[in-house]
Design a protein around this motif. Structure first.
Motif, mmCIF file in Angstrom:
data_model
loop_
_atom_site.group_PDB
_atom_site.id
_atom_site.type_symbol
_atom_site.label_atom_id
_atom_site.label_comp_id
_atom_site.label_asym_id
_atom_site.label_seq_id
_atom_site.Cartn_x
_atom_site.Cartn_y
_atom_site.Cartn_z
ATOM 1 N N LYS A 249 0.826 -1.203 0.000
ATOM 2 C CA LYS A 249 0.000 0.000 0.000
ATOM 3 C C LYS A 249 0.867 1.264 0.000
ATOM 4 O O LYS A 249 0.549 2.247 -0.677
ATOM 5 N N PHE B 8 2.065 2.113 -3.351
ATOM 6 C CA PHE B 8 0.956 2.669 -4.125
ATOM 7 C C PHE B 8 0.787 4.159 -3.812
ATOM 8 O O PHE B 8 0.674 4.991 -4.710
ATOM 9 N N VAL B 9 0.790 4.490 -2.529
ATOM 10 C CA VAL B 9 0.623 5.891 -2.119
ATOM 11 C C VAL B 9 1.791 6.738 -2.627
ATOM 12 O O VAL B 9 1.607 7.872 -3.062
ATOM 13 N N TYR C 1 1.254 7.405 -6.216
ATOM 14 C CA TYR C 1 0.174 8.379 -6.336
ATOM 15 C C TYR C 1 0.708 9.792 -6.101
ATOM 16 O O TYR C 1 0.501 10.692 -6.909
ATOM 17 N N HIS D 234 -9.189 9.472 -10.588
ATOM 18 C CA HIS D 234 -9.745 8.658 -9.513
ATOM 19 C C HIS D 234 -9.941 7.217 -10.005
ATOM 20 O O HIS D 234 -9.553 6.254 -9.352
ATOM 21 N N MET D 235 -10.518 7.111 -11.217
ATOM 22 C CA MET D 235 -10.739 5.773 -11.777
ATOM 23 C C MET D 235 -9.409 5.061 -12.014
ATOM 24 O O MET D 235 -9.277 3.873 -11.742
ATOM 25 N N PHE E 196 -6.527 5.331 -10.481
ATOM 26 C CA PHE E 196 -5.879 4.799 -9.283
ATOM 27 C C PHE E 196 -6.724 3.725 -8.605
ATOM 28 O O PHE E 196 -6.177 2.818 -7.984
ATOM 29 N N CYS E 197 -8.040 3.825 -8.746
ATOM 30 C CA CYS E 197 -8.883 2.740 -8.218
ATOM 31 C C CYS E 197 -8.579 1.448 -8.980
ATOM 32 O O CYS E 197 -8.380 0.397 -8.388
ATOM 33 N N TRP F 54 -5.159 -0.012 -8.124
ATOM 34 C CA TRP F 54 -5.105 -0.732 -6.849
ATOM 35 C C TRP F 54 -5.872 -2.040 -6.934
ATOM 36 O O TRP F 54 -5.420 -3.078 -6.462
ATOM 37 N N GLU F 55 -7.045 -1.997 -7.583
ATOM 38 C CA GLU F 55 -7.852 -3.206 -7.642
ATOM 39 C C GLU F 55 -7.199 -4.294 -8.495
ATOM 40 O O GLU F 55 -7.361 -5.473 -8.239
#
Lengths: 338, 184
Positions: free
Chosen positions: B13, B16-17, B20, B46-47, B49-50, B53-54
């Motif tokens: 995580k 990831f941050v 970002y 937003h999409m 990075f969603c 992550w997913e």
């Protein structure tokens, strides 16, 4: 617009001039014309003009701190990240604010009218695809909107929302009860349309109860700020206050509320105050998954609270306090005069 | 970057941050070059990075240029989400006429570099200067509006912004020149 003599202008001079910025961004025709003419007449200054223009455009195309904070918070909320863990230090203030702004909005309850004929408001957006969710009886449905906002949709309630919030406001339509945790976005207010009221927030947490069969709509605010609108009337309430709308009288009243009692309402406690058969029946149907038929011949005004009782206990309570005899037949609530 | 990417595919995580935070601004700027619509670009980011992550588990762990991967991915999301009535032939051809891969990569590299420098340059300003620059340029407010917001005279606002720009210019104008020559 400043007179530009023979000395070449400095970049900071150009960019400090609003008319030059308007020219770069194409926001004012007169300024555009002026600077285009100026550049044509001073070809030697082209490089410096280009530099200045580039800086203006770079600054415009950089997200502001507010936008960054909103976007980051929205993403982490959507992904369910632990705020403390991933938040930068400067963000912790925002999260503290978020927590403080937790506001509770309670609209709602019961009606003397069979308010079924009340029309659901049309949603003022075409060309958008909408999702409709109906929470089953006795269950709470958890919905995550694309902006990161969370909705706990109470039993029997319906929420409609767009697949993507493309407009200048985030608009959703609610029939019934829901708890909202709206992600903060100052540039896109969040608007909840209910049959009677519109509730406008920037980002915060609240609870809405707005069944059409209910006589009262309630908005209770713990922290932050919320605006409630009905046609041309608009109310802003402060923390600790509850705004109660009486649909029968079409009147608003603001008063103080008890936070503990409000919390119980969120958790599903029903509070009836001279409630009609339609109101009581509809609420019980949602809470216990029973069926119910409105009957305008049944004239009762029930007052009381229902929290963790079984449906049998509730029926017993109704039998004691009203002029009717209630029972369940094929999972349907029936009422007969005693 | 490559290491962060690898760790992301392993479900880290923090990596990831870090990705970002490092790439949000240049990606935002890149998006606006495709379409000048801040809200749309924010939604698309937003999409992005969603999805990132997913789908972390199914992403290839070793990519030569993960950052280009991110920028291309963003572009795809934007094109998919352009308002229907406007994604007519005209605008599509405009986006489809693309430079060579190399030119695109240079453009992206420079966007990243510019934002890194802008960040450094902004950090050198005083808090007040930074706030005024934010209001004036990022939020497009007029001198009058800033003067009211900050309770300062228009003259003061002007002076503060003038000095800030001078300092910004000194920090990285050369870089700026380069990048915009490449990107028309």
């Amino acid at each position: 617009m400043q007179e530009k003599g023979n000395t070449p202008p400095r970049v900071e001079e150009l960019i400090s001039d609003s008319s030059f910025v308007n020219y770069c961004l194409g926001t004012n025709e007169a300024d555009c014309t002026f600077w285009q003419t100026w550049v044509a007449e001073n070809p030697a200054q082209r490089p410096i003009i280009a530099e200045a223009k580039n800086l203006v455009i770079l600054l415009r195309d950089t997200p502001s701190e507010g936008e960054l904070t909103d976007a980051r918070e929205r993403l982490f909320r959507t992904l369910g990240f632990d705020k403390q863990k991933v938040g930068k230090t400067k963000l912790s203030a925002v999260y503290r604010w978020m927590a403080a702004a937790a506001l509770l909005l309670c609209c709602g309850i019961a009606s003397l009218y069979i308010a079924r004929q009340a029309e659901v408001k049309p949603i003022p957006m075409a060309a958008q695809s909408w999702i409709k969710k109906l929470a089953p009886a006795g269950k709470i449905m958890h919905i995550r909107l694309t902006d990161g906002s969370l909705v706990d949709l109470a039993a029997g309630s319906t929420l409609r929302y767009p697949t993507l919030f493309k407009d200048s406001a985030r608009v959703v339509a609610l029939e019934g009860d829901a708890k909202f945790a709206v992600s903060h976005n100052t540039s896109k207010p969040f608007v909840i349309q209910t049959a009677d009221l519109d509730i406008r927030v920037l980002g915060t947490t609240f609870h809405v109860q707005s069944f059409q069969t209910d006589r009262y709509a309630r908005v209770a605010l713990f922290e932050g700020r919320v605006q409630v609108e009905k046609e041309d009337r608009s109310y802003v309430i402060v923390p600790g206050q509850v705004l109660v709308y009486d649909k029968q009288k079409s009147s608003f009243e603001t008063m103080q509320f008890d936070p503990e009692e409000e919390q119980k309402r969120i958790e599903g406690m029903l509070i009836f105050n001279n409630a009609s058969y339609a109101e009581v029946g509809q609420r019980l149907a949602h809470k216990y998954g029973i069926k119910f038929m409105p009957d305008p011949n049944i004239d009762m005004a029930f007052s009381g609270r229902i929290s963790n009782e079984s449906v049998e206990e509730v029926i017993e309570k109704l039998n004691f306090t009203t002029a009717y005899h209630f029972y369940l037949k094929s999972n349907t609530l029936i009422a007969k005069r005693k | 970057m490559n290491q962060e990417w690898r760790e992301l595919t392993q479900g880290n995580k923090d990596s990831f941050v870090r990705l970002y935070d490092a790439y949000y601004k240049p990606l935002f700027h890149y998006g606006l070059k495709i379409r000048q619509d801040r809200e749309l670009i924010k939604d698309c980011l937003h999409m992005l990075f969603c999805e990132l992550w997913e789908k972390r588990d199914s992403l290839p762990a070793e990519i030569q240029h993960p950052k280009f991967y991110l920028f291309t991915w963003l572009k795809r999301i934007i094109l998919k989400n352009l308002p229907k009535e406007e994604s007519g032939i005209e605008s599509i051809t405009e986006v489809l006429i693309e430079d060579s891969i190399e030119a695109q990569q240079i453009e992206i590299e420079q966007l990243i570099e510019t934002h890194r420098k802008l960040e450094t340059a902004l950090a050198k300003l005083t808090r007040k200067q930074r706030r005024f620059i934010q209001l004036r340029f990022f939020e497009n407010k007029s001198y009058e509006e800033i003067s009211q917001l900050e309770n300062a005279s228009v003259r003061t606002v002007y002076n503060v912004i003038y000095e800030s720009l001078k300092s910004l210019k000194g920090s990285f104008l050369y870089q700026l020149l380069l990048i915009f020559i490449f990107s028309k």
